[in-house]
Write a protein that holds these residues in place. Structure first.
Motif, mmCIF file in Angstrom:
data_model
loop_
_atom_site.group_PDB
_atom_site.id
_atom_site.type_symbol
_atom_site.label_atom_id
_atom_site.label_comp_id
_atom_site.label_asym_id
_atom_site.label_seq_id
_atom_site.Cartn_x
_atom_site.Cartn_y
_atom_site.Cartn_z
ATOM 1 N N ILE A 112 -29.083 -52.596 -59.368
ATOM 2 C CA ILE A 112 -27.863 -52.794 -58.575
ATOM 3 C C ILE A 112 -27.077 -53.998 -59.100
ATOM 4 O O ILE A 112 -25.850 -53.949 -59.259
ATOM 5 C CB ILE A 112 -28.229 -52.990 -57.088
ATOM 6 C CG1 ILE A 112 -28.912 -51.731 -56.535
ATOM 7 C CG2 ILE A 112 -26.987 -53.310 -56.267
ATOM 8 C CD1 ILE A 112 -29.418 -51.879 -55.114
ATOM 9 N N HIS A 116 -23.187 -53.674 -60.531
ATOM 10 C CA HIS A 116 -22.074 -54.148 -59.699
ATOM 11 C C HIS A 116 -21.841 -55.649 -59.805
ATOM 12 O O HIS A 116 -20.808 -56.128 -59.320
ATOM 13 C CB HIS A 116 -22.322 -53.768 -58.231
ATOM 14 C CG HIS A 116 -22.405 -52.287 -57.999
ATOM 15 N ND1 HIS A 116 -21.310 -51.456 -58.097
ATOM 16 C CD2 HIS A 116 -23.455 -51.495 -57.707
ATOM 17 C CE1 HIS A 116 -21.684 -50.209 -57.853
ATOM 18 N NE2 HIS A 116 -22.979 -50.208 -57.615
ATOM 19 N N VAL A 120 -28.007 -59.785 -54.542
ATOM 20 C CA VAL A 120 -28.881 -58.872 -53.811
ATOM 21 C C VAL A 120 -30.030 -59.680 -53.207
ATOM 22 O O VAL A 120 -30.647 -60.509 -53.880
ATOM 23 C CB VAL A 120 -29.436 -57.767 -54.735
ATOM 24 C CG1 VAL A 120 -30.442 -56.907 -53.989
ATOM 25 C CG2 VAL A 120 -28.297 -56.902 -55.267
ATOM 26 N N LEU A 143 -26.691 -56.510 -49.899
ATOM 27 C CA LEU A 143 -25.783 -56.713 -51.017
ATOM 28 C C LEU A 143 -24.561 -57.495 -50.552
ATOM 29 O O LEU A 143 -24.044 -57.256 -49.446
ATOM 30 C CB LEU A 143 -25.290 -55.384 -51.609
ATOM 31 C CG LEU A 143 -26.219 -54.512 -52.441
ATOM 32 C CD1 LEU A 143 -27.348 -53.917 -51.622
ATOM 33 C CD2 LEU A 143 -25.413 -53.389 -53.083
ATOM 34 N N GLU A 167 -20.481 -43.345 -56.007
ATOM 35 C CA GLU A 167 -21.476 -44.403 -56.199
ATOM 36 C C GLU A 167 -22.675 -44.227 -55.263
ATOM 37 O O GLU A 167 -23.810 -44.438 -55.662
ATOM 38 C CB GLU A 167 -20.841 -45.774 -55.997
ATOM 39 C CG GLU A 167 -20.017 -46.241 -57.168
ATOM 40 C CD GLU A 167 -20.850 -46.380 -58.434
ATOM 41 O OE1 GLU A 167 -21.881 -47.044 -58.411
ATOM 42 O OE2 GLU A 167 -20.450 -45.776 -59.446
ATOM 43 N N TRP A 171 -26.565 -43.763 -56.386
ATOM 44 C CA TRP A 171 -27.707 -44.602 -56.024
ATOM 45 C C TRP A 171 -28.784 -43.823 -55.277
ATOM 46 O O TRP A 171 -29.971 -44.162 -55.359
ATOM 47 C CB TRP A 171 -27.237 -45.801 -55.199
ATOM 48 C CG TRP A 171 -26.576 -46.844 -56.051
ATOM 49 C CD1 TRP A 171 -25.292 -47.276 -55.988
ATOM 50 C CD2 TRP A 171 -27.183 -47.580 -57.115
ATOM 51 N NE1 TRP A 171 -25.040 -48.224 -56.944
ATOM 52 C CE2 TRP A 171 -26.197 -48.437 -57.659
ATOM 53 C CE3 TRP A 171 -28.454 -47.598 -57.680
ATOM 54 C CZ2 TRP A 171 -26.443 -49.295 -58.716
ATOM 55 C CZ3 TRP A 171 -28.710 -48.456 -58.740
ATOM 56 C CH2 TRP A 171 -27.721 -49.290 -59.241
#
Length: 558
Positions: A112, A116, A120, A143, A167, A171
């Motif tokens: 992640i 992005h 996290v 996040l 997205e 995921w």
């Protein structure tokens, strides 16, 4: 049994939610919120197994402190209805031990961050200690809604807000892939797709929720629990009926396969007798098979019904003769003329050059009529037989020399390479046009995001701000519409023609040479088609003559 679960949640100030309160609860810690000026204390929570922060490589040093990190997250949001955090809630497989579950969440959290560029904060929970129930291993992956860079939090990660971006779907699939890598050694696999997409006819159960689950654990039945129990009963009946249906289909297929196997064994057993009858009753036909190089020996033992080569051994001899005769017809039907370089068929990405004429080996397929016309056995008394036309091997030879065929093949490749090159230039031009529109829209999109993030608090400035925002959005939508239209159209005929015109302008002599080669290849293909047509007509004529000779022989013998 491992189950699949991944849900995406958002925390917004408009709903009275706080990122710091959510993180404090999931981490089982005490965190002071500077925005609300109070503490969130969940330090007595006992079901937290592991907590860890994951940051981009260029993140500032203060981001490693959980309290300062999430206070900076709250400070970066200026609006009263801002989304302050996101969460991926995932179910962890019970088959994995604690270290494997921690490694799985670490792997997923790093993916992640890499995609992005956000911060996290992952927390692994085990509800077994709290509720004294069956294992409920899961993780809360928090996040930040903005990218974390050396200067702090910057742009919003809005791709996770857009449903069209895909997205969230990405995921969901990525979690299944990552978990399956850790479950491979246990022979287990989870699937992120819905029951309908998996082709399963089961009905899904509904979510119980915290309150209903607590009552069910105490032995108190709830409406949600009753619904799930009825769904489980229905799925059990459905699975039983499905198994019976599958067994019925398999039994039918086994019966058909057995019948086919028995038929093939019967054909294998009778084939030598059929060949012997042909040799005794129709000697000339049997000799014709030998002249045509059609094997008539007893087939080898059949080892498997599924083997294509062994199936070919028990194929009737007459079918092979028909297939040998029809070779030229199929070759003739496959023949296609090569379209000119400037034609519409050639302009469509060079597709007109894919259907090339493939000629069989003419030296091996041409059959001497003399070999078929002559009788293998002479009658005891002289008999007046009709004379067959005296044709020789030269009558069926192709008029084209081997070096001519090689020359045509070389020119065919040159024409095909030229068309392919024009196609690649057109595709590159199309990509350049799309990239130009992207470059034009990118700064405008950034300006729109800047305006959205800087909505004025003064109501007297709101009207001018909204007008400027609408203007930028209209300009961006116009560029986006042009981009979508150009992308849907793809490489058009007009673009191909422009590439051809540019090639002609740059080097007219070379272009004319390619056009002449194309015309020569087309003429050659037509010539070969005519040769094959003559071959077929000649072969049919020889067969009719042989049949006439056989009928005359029978009449004399009687």
């Amino acid at each position: 049994m491992a189950i699949y679960h991944l849900s995406v949640k958002t925390f917004s100030r408009s709903n009275g939610q706080s990122a710091i309160a959510a993180v404090a609860y999931r981490a089982g810690a005490k965190i002071h919120c500077e925005h609300e000026r109070r503490d969130h204390d969940y330090s007595k929570k006992r079901d937290v197994i592991h907590s860890e922060i994951f940051l981009p490589p260029n993140a500032p040093s203060w981001a490693t402190d959980r309290q300062q990190l999430w206070n900076e997250v709250e400070r970066a949001e200026k609006r009263k209805n801002s989304t302050v955090a996101r969460e991926f809630e995932v179910a962890l497989p019970n088959e994995l031990n604690e270290q494997q579950r921690i490694a799985l969440v670490q792997d997923f959290a790093k993916q992640i961050v890499a995609r992005h560029g956000c911060a996290v904060d992952a927390h692994l929970h085990d509800d077994k200690g709290s509720y004294k129930s069956k294992e409920n291993q899961h993780a809360h992956i928090m996040l930040s809604t903005r990218r974390l860079e050396p200067e702090g939090f910057t742009k919003k990660t809005r791709e996770l807000d857009e449903k069209k971006s895909g997205e969230v779907v990405y995921w969901r699939e990525q979690w299944a892939k990552t978990a399956n890598e850790y479950l491979r050694e246990y022979g287990i696999e989870i699937d992120h797709r819905s029951l309908k997409d998996q082709g399963l006819e089961r009905e899904p159960t509904i979510k119980m929720g915290v309150a209903a689950s607590a009552l069910e654990r105490k032995g108190i039945k709830t409406d949600r629990g009753d619904i799930n129990r009825e769904v489980a009963k229905y799925n059990k009946v459905l699975e039983t009926n499905s198994n019976e249906k599958i067994n019925s289909i398999l039994s039918k297929q086994i019966k058909q396969a057995t019948e086919l196997h028995n038929k093939l064994r019967f054909i294998k057993r009778r084939l030598p007798e059929v060949k012997r009858d042909i040799a005794e009753k129709q000697p000339k036909l049997y000799q014709a098979f030998d002249d045509l190089r059609i094997p008539t020996a007893e087939p080898e033992p059949i080892r498997s019904v599924d083997n294509e080569q062994e199936q070919e051994r028990i194929e009737p001899v007459s079918a092979r003769l028909d297939r040998q005769i029809s070779t030229e017809r199929h070759t003739n039907e496959r023949g296609r003329e090569l379209p000119p370089v400037g034609s519409s068929e050639s302009n469509e990405l060079g597709q007109g050059h894919n259907s090339e004429v493939r000629l069989t080996d003419q030296t091996s397929t041409s059959i001497a009529p003399r070999d078929i016309a002559e009788s293998p056995q002479q009658p005891k008394e002289p008999v007046q037989q009709p004379k067959a036309p005296q044709t020789t091997q030269e009558a069926v030879k192709t008029p084209t020399a081997p070096n001519r065929a090689d020359e045509i093949a070389k020119k065919r490749r040159m024409v095909k390479d030229f068309v392919q090159r024009c196609k690649e230039v057109a595709e590159q031009t199309h990509r350049s046009q799309l990239d130009a529109l992207k470059a034009q829209a990118k700064p405008m999109y950034a300006e729109i995001e800047r305006l959205k993030d800087n909505e004025p608090w003064n109501p007297f400035k709101t009207k001018a701000w909204q007008a400027e925002l609408d203007k930028k959005v209209a300009q961006y939508n116009e560029i986006k519409s042009s981009f979508d239209d150009l992308k849907i159209q793809g490489v058009t005929k007009e673009l191909i023609q422009a590439v051809h015109a540019e090639e002609h302008r740059r080097n007219p002599t070379k272009y004319q040479n390619i056009s002449a080669m194309e015309d020569e290849v087309a003429a050659y293909d037509q010539e070969q088609i005519e040769v094959l047509r003559e071959h077929r007509q000649l072969l049919l004529a020889m067969q009719r003559q042989e049949i006439t000779v056989n009928v005359t022989d029978k009449g004399v013998a009687r």
